[in-house]
Design a protein around this motif. Structure first.
Motif, PDB file in Angstrom:
ATOM      1  N   ILE A 109       0.853  -1.184   0.000  1.00 27.18           N
ATOM      2  CA  ILE A 109       0.000   0.000   0.000  1.00 27.18           C
ATOM      3  C   ILE A 109       0.891   1.238   0.000  1.00 27.18           C
ATOM      4  O   ILE A 109       1.749   1.396   0.873  1.00 27.18           O
ATOM      5  N   ALA A 110       0.699   2.091  -0.983  1.00 27.70           N
ATOM      6  CA  ALA A 110       1.432   3.358  -1.049  1.00 27.70           C
ATOM      7  C   ALA A 110       0.634   4.412  -0.292  1.00 27.70           C
ATOM      8  O   ALA A 110      -0.552   4.630  -0.565  1.00 27.70           O
ATOM      9  N   VAL A 111       1.308   5.064   0.670  1.00 27.89           N
ATOM     10  CA  VAL A 111       0.618   5.993   1.564  1.00 27.89           C
ATOM     11  C   VAL A 111       1.375   7.314   1.611  1.00 27.89           C
ATOM     12  O   VAL A 111       2.609   7.338   1.585  1.00 27.89           O
ATOM     13  N   SER A 167      -1.390  14.264  -1.509  1.00 23.45           N
ATOM     14  CA  SER A 167      -0.840  13.348  -2.517  1.00 23.45           C
ATOM     15  C   SER A 167      -1.797  12.218  -2.864  1.00 23.45           C
ATOM     16  O   SER A 167      -1.461  11.350  -3.678  1.00 23.45           O
ATOM     17  N   GLN A 168      -2.980  12.224  -2.254  1.00 24.94           N
ATOM     18  CA  GLN A 168      -3.935  11.132  -2.498  1.00 24.94           C
ATOM     19  C   GLN A 168      -4.261  11.047  -3.985  1.00 24.94           C
ATOM     20  O   GLN A 168      -4.525  12.055  -4.644  1.00 24.94           O
ATOM     21  N   GLY A 169      -4.214   9.831  -4.528  1.00 22.54           N
ATOM     22  CA  GLY A 169      -4.512   9.629  -5.937  1.00 22.54           C
ATOM     23  C   GLY A 169      -3.308   9.700  -6.850  1.00 22.54           C
ATOM     24  O   GLY A 169      -3.382   9.292  -8.010  1.00 22.54           O
ATOM     25  N   THR A 170      -2.193  10.212  -6.327  1.00 25.44           N
ATOM     26  CA  THR A 170      -0.958  10.217  -7.110  1.00 25.44           C
ATOM     27  C   THR A 170      -0.551   8.780  -7.410  1.00 25.44           C
ATOM     28  O   THR A 170      -0.779   7.884  -6.601  1.00 25.44           O
ATOM     29  N   GLU A 171       0.045   8.562  -8.570  1.00 26.15           N
ATOM     30  CA  GLU A 171       0.457   7.213  -8.937  1.00 26.15           C
ATOM     31  C   GLU A 171       1.965   7.051  -8.755  1.00 26.15           C
ATOM     32  O   GLU A 171       2.741   7.936  -9.104  1.00 26.15           O
ATOM     33  N   GLU A 180      -4.800   8.947   6.606  1.00 28.59           N
ATOM     34  CA  GLU A 180      -6.005   8.874   7.445  1.00 28.59           C
ATOM     35  C   GLU A 180      -6.978   7.791   6.967  1.00 28.59           C
ATOM     36  O   GLU A 180      -7.834   7.350   7.737  1.00 28.59           O
ATOM     37  N   ASN A 181      -6.840   7.377   5.713  1.00 28.64           N
ATOM     38  CA  ASN A 181      -7.807   6.445   5.133  1.00 28.64           C
ATOM     39  C   ASN A 181      -7.340   4.991   5.108  1.00 28.64           C
ATOM     40  O   ASN A 181      -8.006   4.133   4.520  1.00 28.64           O
TER      41      ASN A 181
END
Length: 344
Positions: free
Chosen positions: A33-35, A40-44, A58-59
């Motif tokens: 899992i990349a966190v 940065s959420q959704g960055t690939e 947080e998610n």
């Protein structure tokens, strides 16, 4: 079944390197899992031939994670590492936040892997400073044979140790010099292009910088509290890999030839030491490699039982990401943790 691994700080230099190394070494992970932070959420990010979408910290449900590789800076680690550990994941943290906590083991697997069992107190394992990691890998086999009394080390540290912005600054300043544009200083206190800066981290009351203090106290914690060490840490205009000029004072005599043979047999060490032009390793050759390279091994006649050497290693790998993954491998190989999915 394999393990669930979270990489926190996956968009940074070290986080990306962690993902690369997990893939390269065939780490037994069923899930990676990349966190990162919410922005940065959704960055690939790349993981082998796959692409991972970054999740906000947080998610993430860390109760389903076995190992968390944390490389998001001290403030994030201070807030989140205890929470993640409380959820049941073992945190391997790359920041300086937990290194000197007596209840947190500070680990370099080639040096003090046995100390890893202390992780059960807080569920956190600390990764040492990049300059310390490569130093102790080279010192451990010497210390085992002849006991080190005193270390004098001068570092030549690459800008990647200060993050992506620092690498960008070196590039931009170098370009500005060549095209006669103004040289702008942002990340560093002085110009870094075609220059060296004898200042890393903040100054302390005794005149040493915090980077120099880290090398001293971390070496004592990892290797031996009796060792005396003094450091001068210098930033140099190199993108990746740290170099160190090291002088040792030993309790027992040890010739350069003996030291060379000991280091050739030591885990994590690679001796490249021909006494001729080019018969040594520079940061350029060490970049992208896992080993700690040792060159210029010679006797120091100015002290009793003296040795001098040159040590080079990729600071993003052995100095950070590789060491963290190796710690995770020790946890698994010694059966100190088991995968939650498997246990269920």
């Amino acid at each position: 079944m394999g393990y669930s691994v979270a990489v926190v700080g996956a968009t940074g230099n070290v986080g990306r390197e962690m993902l690369d190394i997990l893939e390269e070494r065939g780490f037994p992970a069923d899930e990676v899992i990349a966190v990162a932070s919410r922005r940065s959420q959704g960055t690939e990010v790349s993981f082998g031939d796959r692409t991972l979408k970054v999740k906000a910290i947080e998610n993430v449900d860390f109760s389903k994670v076995d190992i968390c590789l944390m490389s998001a800076g001290g403030a994030v680690s201070k807030e989140w590492s205890p929470k993640i550990a409380a959820a049941g994941a073992v945190v391997i943290d790359n920041s300086s936040t937990w290194r000197m906590d007596p209840d947190v083991p500070l680990i370099v697997p080639e040096v003090n892997a046995d100390a890893i069992v202390g992780f059960r107190k807080k569920g956190i394992i600390a990764n040492p400073n990049c300059s310390t990691a490569q130093l102790v890998v080279a010192l451990k086999p010497i210390h085992d044979r002849a006991r080190i009394r005193r270390v004098v080390v001068s570092t030549y540290q690459s800008v990647s140790g200060a993050g992506k912005e620092a690498m960008d600054e070196l590039f931009e300043q170098t370009r500005a010099v060549f095209v006669s544009d103004p040289v702008e200083t942002k990340k560093f206190p002085k110009r870094i292009a075609f220059n060296v800066i004898p200042h890393i981290d903040v100054f302390m009351d005794d005149g040493f910088t915090k980077e120099e203090w880290k090398m001293t106290v971390e070496t004592k914690k990892i290797l031996d509290p009796k060792i005396k060490l003094t450091a001068t840490c210098v930033r140099v205009p190199v993108f990746v890999s740290h170099s160190e000029a090291v002088s040792l004072e030993l309790e027992s005599p040890l010739s350069a030839d003996e030291a060379r043979e000991i280091l050739r047999e030591a885990p994590g060490c690679l001796v490249v030491d021909k006494r001729e032009p080019g018969g040594y390793v520079t940061p350029y050759e060490a970049t992208g490699e896992d080993a700690t390279y040792i060159s210029r091994i010679r006797e120091d006649p100015t002290v009793d039982n003296g040795l001098a050497m040159w040590i080079v290693s990729d600071n993003l790998r052995k100095g950070a990401a590789l060491n963290a993954v190796q710690i995770a491998e020790v946890l698994i190989n010694r059966k100190l943790i088991e995968a939650k999915q498997q246990a269920a």
